[in-house]
Scaffold this motif. Sequence first.
Motif, PDB file in Angstrom:
ATOM      1  N   SER A  19       0.989  -1.151  -0.135  1.00  0.00           N
ATOM      2  CA  SER A  19      -0.153  -0.007   0.047  1.00  0.00           C
ATOM      3  C   SER A  19       0.961   1.191  -0.171  1.00  0.00           C
ATOM      4  N   PHE A  20       0.482   2.302  -0.702  1.00  0.00           N
ATOM      5  CA  PHE A  20       0.989   3.528  -0.751  1.00  0.00           C
ATOM      6  C   PHE A  20       0.147   4.498  -0.225  1.00  0.00           C
ATOM      7  N   GLY A  21      -0.386   4.322   0.945  1.00  0.00           N
ATOM      8  CA  GLY A  21      -1.598   5.015   1.334  1.00  0.00           C
ATOM      9  C   GLY A  21      -0.903   6.071   2.399  1.00  0.00           C
ATOM     10  N   PRO A  22      -1.562   7.041   3.199  1.00  0.00           N
ATOM     11  CA  PRO A  22      -0.893   8.056   3.714  1.00  0.00           C
ATOM     12  C   PRO A  22      -0.153   7.543   4.881  1.00  0.00           C
ATOM     13  N   PHE A  23      -0.506   6.508   5.599  1.00  0.00           N
ATOM     14  CA  PHE A  23       0.161   6.003   6.711  1.00  0.00           C
ATOM     15  C   PHE A  23       1.527   5.467   6.246  1.00  0.00           C
ATOM     16  N   VAL A 224      -0.523  21.159   9.358  1.00  0.00           N
ATOM     17  CA  VAL A 224      -1.128  20.225   8.294  1.00  0.00           C
ATOM     18  C   VAL A 224      -0.941  20.921   6.779  1.00  0.00           C
ATOM     19  N   PHE A 225      -1.054  22.101   6.681  1.00  0.00           N
ATOM     20  CA  PHE A 225      -0.754  22.328   5.345  1.00  0.00           C
ATOM     21  C   PHE A 225       0.675  22.272   4.706  1.00  0.00           C
ATOM     22  N   ILE A 226       1.639  22.621   5.529  1.00  0.00           N
ATOM     23  CA  ILE A 226       2.979  22.551   5.368  1.00  0.00           C
ATOM     24  C   ILE A 226       3.493  21.287   5.017  1.00  0.00           C
ATOM     25  N   PHE A 227       2.959  20.186   5.762  1.00  0.00           N
ATOM     26  CA  PHE A 227       3.614  19.043   5.799  1.00  0.00           C
ATOM     27  C   PHE A 227       2.824  18.131   4.847  1.00  0.00           C
ATOM     28  N   SER A 228       1.623  18.341   4.578  1.00  0.00           N
ATOM     29  CA  SER A 228       0.786  17.651   3.691  1.00  0.00           C
ATOM     30  C   SER A 228       1.429  18.024   2.061  1.00  0.00           C
ATOM     31  N   LEU A 232       3.341  15.189  -0.045  1.00  0.00           N
ATOM     32  CA  LEU A 232       2.785  15.063  -1.441  1.00  0.00           C
ATOM     33  C   LEU A 232       3.537  15.336  -2.498  1.00  0.00           C
ATOM     34  N   ARG A 233       4.657  16.240  -2.437  1.00  0.00           N
ATOM     35  CA  ARG A 233       5.644  16.654  -3.351  1.00  0.00           C
ATOM     36  C   ARG A 233       6.626  15.469  -3.428  1.00  0.00           C
ATOM     37  N   LEU A 234       6.989  14.858  -2.158  1.00  0.00           N
ATOM     38  CA  LEU A 234       7.960  13.668  -2.075  1.00  0.00           C
ATOM     39  C   LEU A 234       7.229  12.663  -2.654  1.00  0.00           C
ATOM     40  N   TRP A 235       5.905  12.097  -2.536  1.00  0.00           N
ATOM     41  CA  TRP A 235       5.516  11.094  -3.127  1.00  0.00           C
ATOM     42  C   TRP A 235       5.349  11.103  -4.566  1.00  0.00           C
ATOM     43  N   ILE A 236       5.028  12.199  -5.050  1.00  0.00           N
ATOM     44  CA  ILE A 236       4.731  12.278  -6.566  1.00  0.00           C
ATOM     45  C   ILE A 236       6.111  12.384  -7.171  1.00  0.00           C
TER      46      ILE A 236
END
Length: 253
Positions: A19-23, A224-228, A232-236
Amino acid sequence: MTVALRKQLALEPARPDTSFGPFKLLHALPWLILAAAMRVIAFGGGAVALPAIIVSDISVLLAFFATARQSIEAAGGQSSLGTLTLGEQFKLSFSILWRIMLVMIAAALSAAAIGYEASYHLMAGLDGMALDQFTHPGRFWSAWIAALVLLMIVRAERDDGKVALFAAIGEFARHGLWLGAAVIVLGSINVALAYGQEAVRSAIWNFWQTSSATQFSKNLIYFVFIFSFAMLRLWITLTILTLGLRQSYVRAD
C-alpha cells in the motif's frame, strides 16, 4: 534494488499487499518536520545558517529514503533500504550530500557567471525535493537532483553501499529518454504545485485574519498545510522518477 528495477519491475501489477497510502508516508514526516525547522533557522542567517542547511538537507535525504522504499515496493520491486540501520542511513546521506553539494555549487557558480541573478537558489536543489523551491527553474533543477539522488541510491545498493556521482550521471545519460521525460513532467508538476500551495497559503492567511478559532487550531491547520504539501511533493517525486526508471530498463530490454 537494481535487480528489482531491471528484472523484477516488469509490466506485472504491483504486489497486492503493498500500500502507498498516507500511513506509509508518515515514515518521512519526522524528517520533513526537522528539515522545515532547520530551513527557518537558516533563513535567519548568522553562524547557525550553514549547519542548519546541512541538517535540513540530510533530513530531506532521510525522508527521501523512506519514501523511495515505499515507491519501489508499490511498483512491485524490492529495496534493501528498509534493512539499513539509522547509522547506515546517516552514512549514506553524508556520502550523497557532499557529492550533490559539489554539483549544486558548480551549477550555482556557472549560473552566476552567465548572469543568472537567482543562481543561489540552485543551492536549494535538495530541499526542493520536498519543500517548495523559490523559482520555476529551481523546481526543474530539484527534479533533476532528485533523479540523480535516486540513481546514486540504486548504484549504492548494488555496489555494497558505494556511492558514485559520475557513474550516476552516466546512468542518467544512458536512460536519458525516459528519465529526462520524467524530470520534465516532475518539474512541470512542481510548478503547478507551487501555484496550488500559494493559493492554499493565501486562503489560510485570510482564515488567520478573520477566524475566531483558537491559536492552537490555527497553528494546527498551518502545520497540516506545510507537511501535507511536503509529503505530497515527495510522493509525487518518487512515483514519477521510479516509473521513469522502470520504463527505461523495461524498454531497454
